[in-house]
Design a protein around this motif. Structure first.
Motif, PDB file in Angstrom:
ATOM      1  N   VAL A  41       0.835  -1.208   0.000  1.00 56.24           N
ATOM      2  CA  VAL A  41       0.000   0.000   0.000  1.00 56.24           C
ATOM      3  C   VAL A  41       0.865   1.252   0.000  1.00 56.24           C
ATOM      4  O   VAL A  41       0.581   2.225  -0.724  1.00 56.24           O
ATOM      5  CB  VAL A  41      -0.967  -0.017   1.207  1.00 56.24           C
ATOM      6  CG1 VAL A  41      -1.719   1.316   1.324  1.00 56.24           C
ATOM      7  CG2 VAL A  41      -1.963  -1.175   1.081  1.00 56.24           C
ATOM      8  N   MET A  42       1.936   1.233   0.794  1.00 54.61           N
ATOM      9  CA  MET A  42       2.840   2.397   0.856  1.00 54.61           C
ATOM     10  C   MET A  42       3.443   2.692  -0.520  1.00 54.61           C
ATOM     11  O   MET A  42       3.515   3.857  -0.948  1.00 54.61           O
ATOM     12  CB  MET A  42       3.961   2.120   1.856  1.00 54.61           C
ATOM     13  CG  MET A  42       3.521   2.155   3.301  1.00 54.61           C
ATOM     14  SD  MET A  42       3.714   3.765   4.070  1.00 54.61           S
ATOM     15  CE  MET A  42       5.475   3.853   4.304  1.00 54.61           C
ATOM     16  N   ALA A  95      -8.729   3.665  -2.121  1.00 58.73           N
ATOM     17  CA  ALA A  95      -8.820   2.292  -1.624  1.00 58.73           C
ATOM     18  C   ALA A  95      -9.286   1.334  -2.709  1.00 58.73           C
ATOM     19  O   ALA A  95      -8.789   0.203  -2.829  1.00 58.73           O
ATOM     20  CB  ALA A  95      -9.758   2.238  -0.422  1.00 58.73           C
ATOM     21  N   GLU A  96     -10.275   1.782  -3.527  1.00 61.63           N
ATOM     22  CA  GLU A  96     -10.783   0.901  -4.586  1.00 61.63           C
ATOM     23  C   GLU A  96      -9.701   0.567  -5.608  1.00 61.63           C
ATOM     24  O   GLU A  96      -9.577  -0.579  -6.058  1.00 61.63           O
ATOM     25  CB  GLU A  96     -11.973   1.564  -5.297  1.00 61.63           C
ATOM     26  CG  GLU A  96     -13.217   1.732  -4.427  1.00 61.63           C
ATOM     27  CD  GLU A  96     -13.136   2.958  -3.521  1.00 61.63           C
ATOM     28  OE1 GLU A  96     -12.090   3.658  -3.567  1.00 61.63           O
ATOM     29  OE2 GLU A  96     -14.090   3.190  -2.763  1.00 61.63           O
ATOM     30  N   GLN A 135      -4.574   1.205   5.534  1.00 62.34           N
ATOM     31  CA  GLN A 135      -4.422   2.663   5.467  1.00 62.34           C
ATOM     32  C   GLN A 135      -4.559   3.281   6.859  1.00 62.34           C
ATOM     33  O   GLN A 135      -3.796   4.189   7.225  1.00 62.34           O
ATOM     34  CB  GLN A 135      -5.468   3.260   4.518  1.00 62.34           C
ATOM     35  CG  GLN A 135      -5.187   3.004   3.046  1.00 62.34           C
ATOM     36  CD  GLN A 135      -6.288   3.537   2.144  1.00 62.34           C
ATOM     37  OE1 GLN A 135      -7.462   3.454   2.474  1.00 62.34           O
ATOM     38  NE2 GLN A 135      -5.899   4.088   0.991  1.00 62.34           N
ATOM     39  N   ALA A 136      -5.502   2.794   7.639  1.00 63.11           N
ATOM     40  CA  ALA A 136      -5.684   3.302   9.006  1.00 63.11           C
ATOM     41  C   ALA A 136      -4.444   3.011   9.862  1.00 63.11           C
ATOM     42  O   ALA A 136      -4.014   3.858  10.655  1.00 63.11           O
ATOM     43  CB  ALA A 136      -6.925   2.674   9.632  1.00 63.11           C
ATOM     44  N   GLN A 137      -3.848   1.825   9.683  1.00 59.60           N
ATOM     45  CA  GLN A 137      -2.623   1.490  10.422  1.00 59.60           C
ATOM     46  C   GLN A 137      -1.482   2.430  10.043  1.00 59.60           C
ATOM     47  O   GLN A 137      -0.734   2.896  10.908  1.00 59.60           O
ATOM     48  CB  GLN A 137      -2.223   0.037  10.132  1.00 59.60           C
ATOM     49  CG  GLN A 137      -3.178  -1.007  10.687  1.00 59.60           C
ATOM     50  CD  GLN A 137      -2.805  -2.410  10.236  1.00 59.60           C
ATOM     51  OE1 GLN A 137      -2.094  -2.589   9.230  1.00 59.60           O
ATOM     52  NE2 GLN A 137      -3.282  -3.411  10.962  1.00 59.60           N
ATOM     53  N   ALA A 154      -4.561   9.892   3.817  1.00 62.29           N
ATOM     54  CA  ALA A 154      -4.057   8.675   3.157  1.00 62.29           C
ATOM     55  C   ALA A 154      -3.756   8.904   1.684  1.00 62.29           C
ATOM     56  O   ALA A 154      -3.954   8.016   0.847  1.00 62.29           O
ATOM     57  CB  ALA A 154      -5.054   7.520   3.324  1.00 62.29           C
ATOM     58  N   THR A 155      -3.251  10.119   1.380  1.00 63.45           N
ATOM     59  CA  THR A 155      -2.987  10.438  -0.024  1.00 63.45           C
ATOM     60  C   THR A 155      -1.507  10.509  -0.354  1.00 63.45           C
ATOM     61  O   THR A 155      -1.139  10.429  -1.525  1.00 63.45           O
ATOM     62  CB  THR A 155      -3.632  11.780  -0.386  1.00 63.45           C
ATOM     63  OG1 THR A 155      -3.142  12.794   0.513  1.00 63.45           O
ATOM     64  CG2 THR A 155      -5.151  11.695  -0.281  1.00 63.45           C
TER      65      THR A 155
END
Length: 499
Positions: A50-51, A61-62, A79-81, A92-93
């Motif tokens: 994700v990073m 997210a999608e 993303q929350a983590q 989260a951008t």
């Protein structure tokens, strides 16, 4: 091809053992290696994926779910983590400075190299199952002389002049990949076993690697300080692990007879450890064989009923040998403390035999997350074992029940834990020895006293700790040897298969 050459370099990794010991210098070829440094990753695989996508400006997210195949709810959780870790911003951008540093560090880990050293035996050419990332050189106080002398403790001034053996060096090739991998696997296995016994705090730092490369074409030559003591099993001597990972350097044992044949002065030194005169008209091999045969003969004549169990036979032979050594005048404090260790080892083997011969019904044992001393007391009292007095039950109840239950499969622990584990096998087994032997026969209070003395000798207790310290005497050593032999004989009929 490499041959050992005496360069006057000496290495010491472990400490001198508490038992009476003799020091010897062991020749090694030291190979310098490089290997990727294995580090503990700060993020898991999902976080890393994700990073990297967020850094590539894919932050929805999608979209991340579509590219990675992860469920969208998992992506949002990751993303929350990452936000909570401060690695991405609150929307989260994009990555924060901290996040950039972390992901860059993760990417670079495979490029970091470390230096280590492998040790190839100068006698046999075999690779030792040990690796270290330092050369721990010790300097002799008499560097100009042939036989080095070392100050091992600057504070007390205690010194040692190890035996430096004679041998004919041979040409040895650099170990191939198969041999190196096998040595590395043995090192890892030994280290893991030591962690289970002692915990990580008492061990040197573990060397972690995924691959390695021999850096130099020719190894360096050095001598490693190794200690030899009287053995606690059916062998005459024990070569201690010079790296203090395991008790014994099992890979060196087979070299000792050949070494003694070529170094009679070493034979003379080691003979005093076992209370035997050095060989006169015999070769060293003949002498070693006769000593072992004498110990085995005594067991055969006096305790023939133990022959059905090799482990009990082995431990019993050591006790009988120690008994004769003390009778012959070997009464050094280390010898007396060693006798306590050897007594406990035989008692532990008896308990291990009980656990395997009369296994507990593990499905009926409680599963607890924490130890409950009162529950342990009730459980031990409910067994109604004749030799388990209130005092014995109180002492055993402090053992962790979780650990005791695990001993049913791997019976390797303290003597008290093994006694508790053996007692659990009495449930539903009317022929269990602990159901039939009474308090006068087993005298478990003596066993518990011996276990406490063993803790004192093994953990370096002394008057300086402020704790109660019991000075070992010849009478005490002889008493506990006699008790251990009498205790063992109580199980004679079961061991011999007569019950």
């Amino acid at each position: 091809m490499a041959k050992f050459v005496d360069t006057g370099v000496y290495l010491q990794y472990g400490d001198k053992p508490r038992d009476e010991a003799r020091a010897i210098l062991w020749p090694v070829l030291v190979h310098r290696i490089v290997y990727p440094e294995v580090q503990q990753p700060q993020m898991n695989l999902f976080q890393k994926a994700v990073m990297r996508l967020i850094r590539a400006q894919t932050h929805e997210a999608e979209a991340i779910a579509a590219l990675t195949g992860l469920h969208i709810n998992l992506v949002k959780l990751v993303q929350a983590q990452l936000v909570s870790q401060g690695w991405i911003n609150n929307k989260a951008t994009e990555l924060t400075k901290k996040g950039v540093a972390v992901i860059d560090e993760e990417s670079e880990q495979g490029e970091k190299l470390d230096i280590g050293y492998l040790f190839q035996d100068g006698f046999t050419g075999e690779l030792w199952p040990r690796i270290d990332n330092n050369l721990k050189i010790i300097e002799p106080s008499n560097s100009d002389e042939k036989f080095p002398h070392f100050i091992l403790n600057r504070g007390t001034g205690k010194s040692e002049q190890p035996f430096k053996p004679f041998f004919n060096p041979s040409n040895f090739a650099t170990p191939n990949n198969t041999v190196t991998l096998r040595a590395w696997q043995d090192y890892r296995r030994d280290y893991r076993a030591a962690q289970q016994l002692y915990g990580s705090d008492e061990l040197s730092k573990k060397v972690e690697l995924s691959s390695l490369l021999y850096q130099s074409k020719e190894p360096d030559c050095a001598w490693v300080l190794v200690w030899i003591t009287a053995s606690h099993n059916d062998k005459l001597w024990s070569i201690k692990d010079p790296f203090d990972i395991r008790d014994e350097a099992w890979w060196l044992t087979k070299s000792l007879p050949t070494l003694l044949e070529k170094n009679r002065d070493l034979t003379r030194r080691l003979s005093t450890l076992i209370g035997q005169s050095e060989p006169d008209n015999q070769t060293v091999t003949e002498w070693l064989t006769s000593l072992q045969e004498n110990a085995n003969l005594q067991v055969l004549l006096e305790y023939s009923w133990v022959q059905k169990d090799p482990d009990i036979t082995s431990a019993l032979a050591v006790i009988l040998k120690r008994q004769e050594m003390i009778k012959s005048g070997q009464k050094h404090s280390n010898d007396l403390e060693t006798s306590i260790t050897e007594c406990q080892k035989l008692l532990e083997v008896i308990m291990q035999w009980l656990i395997k011969t009369f296994p507990a019904a593990q499905g009926q044992l409680p599963q607890l997350n924490k130890n409950d001393v009162e529950l342990n007391k009730k459980m031990l009292a409910a067994l109604k074992l004749p030799a388990f007095t209130d005092d014995v039950i109180a002492a055993l109840s402090r053992q962790s029940l979780q650990a005791v239950i695990k001993l049913q499969n791997r019976p390797s622990s303290s003597l008290k834990g093994l006694v508790f584990a053996a007692a659990l096998g009495a449930v539903g087994n009317n022929s269990h020895p602990l159901k039939l032997l009474n308090s006068d026969q087993l005298r478990l209070d003596e066993l518990l006293s011996l276990a406490n003395l063993r803790n004192q000798t093994s953990h370096g207790s002394s008057r300086h700790t402020g704790r109660k310290y019991t000075e070992m005497t010849v009478e005490m050593a002889q008493h506990y040897i006699t008790y251990t032999l009498e205790f063992t004989e109580q199980f004679k009929e079961w061991i011999n298969g007569e019950v």
